[in-house]
Design a protein around this motif. Structure first.
Motif, short mmCIF file in Angstrom:
data_model
loop_
_atom_site.label_atom_id
_atom_site.label_comp_id
_atom_site.label_asym_id
_atom_site.label_seq_id
_atom_site.Cartn_x
_atom_site.Cartn_y
_atom_site.Cartn_z
N LEU A 186 27.39 62.62 46.31
CA LEU A 186 28.19 62.81 45.09
C LEU A 186 29.58 63.35 45.44
N GLU A 187 29.62 64.22 46.45
CA GLU A 187 30.92 64.73 46.91
C GLU A 187 31.80 63.57 47.34
N GLU A 188 31.16 62.65 48.06
CA GLU A 188 31.93 61.53 48.56
C GLU A 188 32.50 60.67 47.45
N GLN A 189 31.75 60.62 46.34
CA GLN A 189 32.24 59.82 45.21
C GLN A 189 33.16 60.67 44.32
N ASP A 190 33.53 61.84 44.80
CA ASP A 190 34.40 62.76 44.05
C ASP A 190 33.75 63.22 42.74
N LYS A 191 32.44 63.20 42.67
CA LYS A 191 31.75 63.69 41.47
C LYS A 191 31.32 65.13 41.74
N TYR A 192 32.29 66.05 41.69
CA TYR A 192 32.02 67.41 42.14
C TYR A 192 31.11 68.18 41.18
N ASP B 291 32.54 72.94 46.03
CA ASP B 291 32.51 71.89 45.01
C ASP B 291 32.94 72.43 43.65
N LEU B 292 32.57 73.69 43.36
CA LEU B 292 33.03 74.31 42.11
C LEU B 292 34.56 74.35 42.10
N LEU B 293 35.11 74.74 43.25
CA LEU B 293 36.57 74.80 43.38
C LEU B 293 37.18 73.42 43.12
N ARG B 294 36.57 72.39 43.74
CA ARG B 294 37.11 71.04 43.59
C ARG B 294 36.88 70.48 42.19
N ALA B 295 35.85 71.04 41.49
CA ALA B 295 35.61 70.61 40.12
C ALA B 295 36.52 71.35 39.14
N GLY B 296 37.38 72.23 39.67
CA GLY B 296 38.34 72.93 38.81
C GLY B 296 37.79 74.22 38.22
N ALA C 282 37.53 77.45 39.37
CA ALA C 282 37.90 78.40 40.41
C ALA C 282 37.22 79.76 40.20
N ALA C 283 37.11 80.20 38.94
CA ALA C 283 36.52 81.52 38.68
C ALA C 283 35.06 81.55 39.16
N LYS C 284 34.33 80.48 38.84
CA LYS C 284 32.92 80.43 39.27
C LYS C 284 32.83 80.33 40.79
N ALA C 285 33.74 79.54 41.38
CA ALA C 285 33.76 79.37 42.84
C ALA C 285 33.96 80.74 43.50
N GLU C 286 34.87 81.52 42.94
CA GLU C 286 35.17 82.83 43.49
C GLU C 286 33.92 83.71 43.47
N LYS C 287 33.22 83.65 42.32
CA LYS C 287 32.04 84.47 42.14
C LYS C 287 30.95 84.14 43.18
N VAL C 288 30.78 82.84 43.45
CA VAL C 288 29.76 82.41 44.41
C VAL C 288 30.18 82.74 45.83
N ALA C 289 31.46 82.55 46.14
CA ALA C 289 31.91 82.69 47.53
C ALA C 289 32.05 84.16 47.96
N ARG C 290 32.37 85.05 46.99
CA ARG C 290 32.71 86.43 47.36
C ARG C 290 31.62 87.14 48.20
N LEU D 245 37.69 81.05 53.13
CA LEU D 245 38.64 79.99 52.81
C LEU D 245 38.51 79.60 51.33
N VAL D 246 37.25 79.35 50.89
CA VAL D 246 37.02 78.95 49.50
C VAL D 246 37.47 80.07 48.56
N LEU D 247 37.14 81.32 48.93
CA LEU D 247 37.51 82.46 48.09
C LEU D 247 39.04 82.54 47.95
N GLY D 248 39.73 82.43 49.09
CA GLY D 248 41.20 82.50 49.07
C GLY D 248 41.80 81.41 48.20
N LEU D 249 41.28 80.17 48.38
CA LEU D 249 41.82 79.04 47.60
C LEU D 249 41.51 79.21 46.11
N ALA D 250 40.32 79.75 45.81
CA ALA D 250 39.95 79.96 44.41
C ALA D 250 40.87 81.01 43.78
N GLN D 251 41.15 82.06 44.55
CA GLN D 251 42.06 83.08 44.04
C GLN D 251 43.46 82.50 43.82
#
Lengths: 321, 204
Positions: free
Chosen positions: A216-222, A249-254, A256-264, A279-285
């Motif tokens: 699914l990532e490959e098909q950009d279906k984040y 994938d949360l980050l790529r799905a837009g 960012a707040a949820k991505a931050e919560k998972v990555a922290r 890396l994901v945390l920094g980009l999400a921030q």
């Protein structure tokens, strides 16, 4: 006398009317199936699935390319999609695959052995049925010319009609069964696209969910990939690697707040996934315009100066205030 | 409507007719049975059971045929296109998510090193992978100088008749596909094939 003759004619016509009706029904059914099976489906996805349904997955046991989730089957579907876009016909695509994987990659009935029977028999049955029909019509004409002889030969007409009816009916039924069956083997296992997260086709193991998420990532279906990671994590909650992938994938799905919560929590840990999580945390921030992003990304560079993404992060940091 | 004398006017059909009728029905029944049998066979085949002795589709159909196109961007950002230029080419298909590839890539790097200066070239297809993951995979394995063409959709692997990863294909000096190894390749096999198609021996 006229009345009797009329009654006899009706009795004589009945089997033929029935046979013609049956034949028409069979023809209509066949026409519908042909239109559905061989016609161009509207969407590219459906056409990809149709061609993929006629190819055997080389890495699987008894699965078509349409039904399989193996990486090679996914790749084959990509190839089919591209070739259809370029205007290749299903026949040309099948022969492209045959060139590479041999005759066994094609699931259509062949032209030898028992397969031949499948092609020939319906034709034979059809010809036989037509011949029987012609013979019956001829006899009827003869009977009209010499009614007395016919009565003498045939006895009461209603005694003859049932077996003729049986022959013609069986013929029609056989042809009617053969045509849709042939079409079905043509479009074998033309199942809908992976039915992404539906119940009975759904993956059962962590590895299968992982592979689905990857595809699914490959098909950009984040967003869908995130859902697949969630399922995988339900089965294997300890996996920091899958959690980090989900954050990415949360980050790529837009989200960012949820991505931050998972990555922290992973980023502040000391595991093998720390680099990726930082890396994901920094980009999400950064996506949330949080000034802490600079600090997080610097921490990432400081700890992992040789990470493959280090160059890109340096560039990002230079662009940031 | 019927007169009582009618049965006398119209004798019962002769036995021969009854027998012919039964024969007709029998013929139809046999035809239908044959048809059903053929359908059963077709359905069994359609479900992928290709019968005894069959090993399923493999890329071996490409043996003896000209090599498929191999072109694309490389992991180091360049561009590569395979052209027959008198060298023997080893094409390896790998991915960072593939376990056996981990053991295999160092073997390939050694073979490449051994055959330096013998008109041998190693080209790899990095299939269904991301460049970041692939580069860090090579970095961790300390594999350098590996020519890897990116194949994010897996189309190059399919064009080369791969049934999985890893897979290794040997292409002769004239660009004809000659040999194929499924799974992690063995250095001894590859040496043998290269000897055969280059006509020379590697430095040991």
């Amino acid at each position: 006398m006229d009345r009797i003759e009329g009654g006899l004619m009706n009795r004589r016509r009945l089997p033929f009317a029935l046979a013609v009706g049956l034949a028409l029904l069979c023809a209509a059914a066949a026409a519908v199936l042909v239109a559905r099976g061989a016609g161009q489906p509207a969407s590219l996805d459906a056409r990809v699935q149709q061609v993929a349904g006629t190819l055997s997955c080389p890495a699987c046991e008894a699965e078509s390319v349409a039904a399989s989730n193996a990486p090679i089957a996914q790749s084959m579907r990509s190839e089919i999609r591209q070739q259809l876009r370029q205007g290749q016909t299903p026949q040309q695509i099948r022969s492209w695959f045959r060139n590479r994987y041999g005759d066994q990659v094609v699931l259509l009935p062949g032209s030898h052995g028992p397969d031949l029977l499948l092609w020939v028999l319906p034709v034979v049955v059809l010809l036989g049925g037509t011949a029987a029909g012609v013979a019956v019509v001829r006899r009827r004409r003869r009977d009209r010319v010499r009614p007395v002889a016919a009565v003498a030969r045939n006895g009461p007409r209603q005694a003859v009609a049932p077996w003729r009816l049986a022959v013609v009916g069986c013929t029609c039924a056989a042809v009617g069964a053969a045509v849709p069956a042939l079409i079905m083997t043509h479009t074998a296992s033309t199942q809908p696209e992976q039915a992404t997260l539906s119940s009975d086709l759904a993956p059962a193991t962590v590895a299968q969910w992982q592979s689905l998420a990857g595809s699914l990532e490959e098909q950009d279906k984040y967003a869908a990939a995130v859902a697949a990671w969630r399922k995988a994590l339900q089965l294997h909650p300890q996996s920091a690697a899958m959690r980090t992938s989900m954050a990415f994938d949360l980050l790529r799905a837009g989200q960012a707040a949820k991505a931050e919560k998972v990555a922290r929590p992973i980023a502040s840990g000391n595991g093998s996934q720390q680099a990726m999580a930082l890396l994901v945390l920094g980009l999400a921030q950064r996506n949330q315009h949080d000034p802490a992003a600079v600090h997080t990304l610097r921490a990432f560079l400081h700890r992992y100066p040789h990470h493959p993404a280090a160059g890109q992060v340096e560039r990002l940091l230079r662009e940031m205030p | 409507m019927r007169s009582p004398t009618r049965p006398l006017d119209q004798p019962a059909p002769p036995r021969r007719r009854a027998a012919a009728r039964r024969l007709g029905i029998l013929a139809v029944a046999v035809a239908v049975a044959l048809l059903l049998a053929a359908l059963g066979v077709a359905v069994a085949r359609g479900s992928g059971d290709t019968g005894p002795g069959a090993t399923g589709p493999t890329g071996e159909a490409l043996d003896g045929k000209p090599a498929p196109t191999l072109a694309g961007t490389t992991l180091d950002g360049g561009h590569f296109r395979l052209r027959p230029d008198g060298k023997v080419t080893v094409v390896n298909i790998w991915a960072s998510w593939c376990g056996p590839c981990r053991e295999e890539l160092p073997t390939l790097a050694q073979v490449q090193h051994r055959w330096q200066g013998h008109d041998v070239r190693l080209v790899t297809i990095n299939t269904k992978d991301g460049p970041v993951a692939a580069r860090s995979f090579l970095h961790r394995l300390h594999v350098r100088d590996l020519l890897a063409v990116s194949d994010p959709q897996g189309r190059l692997a399919v064009a080369w008749g791969a049934t999985g990863v890893p897979e290794t294909v040997v292409v002769d000096r004239h660009g004809i596909v000659r040999a194929r190894w499924l799974g992690a390749v063995q250095g001894a096999w590859l040496d043998e094939e290269l000897q055969r198609w280059t006509g020379s021996r590697a430095a040991s």
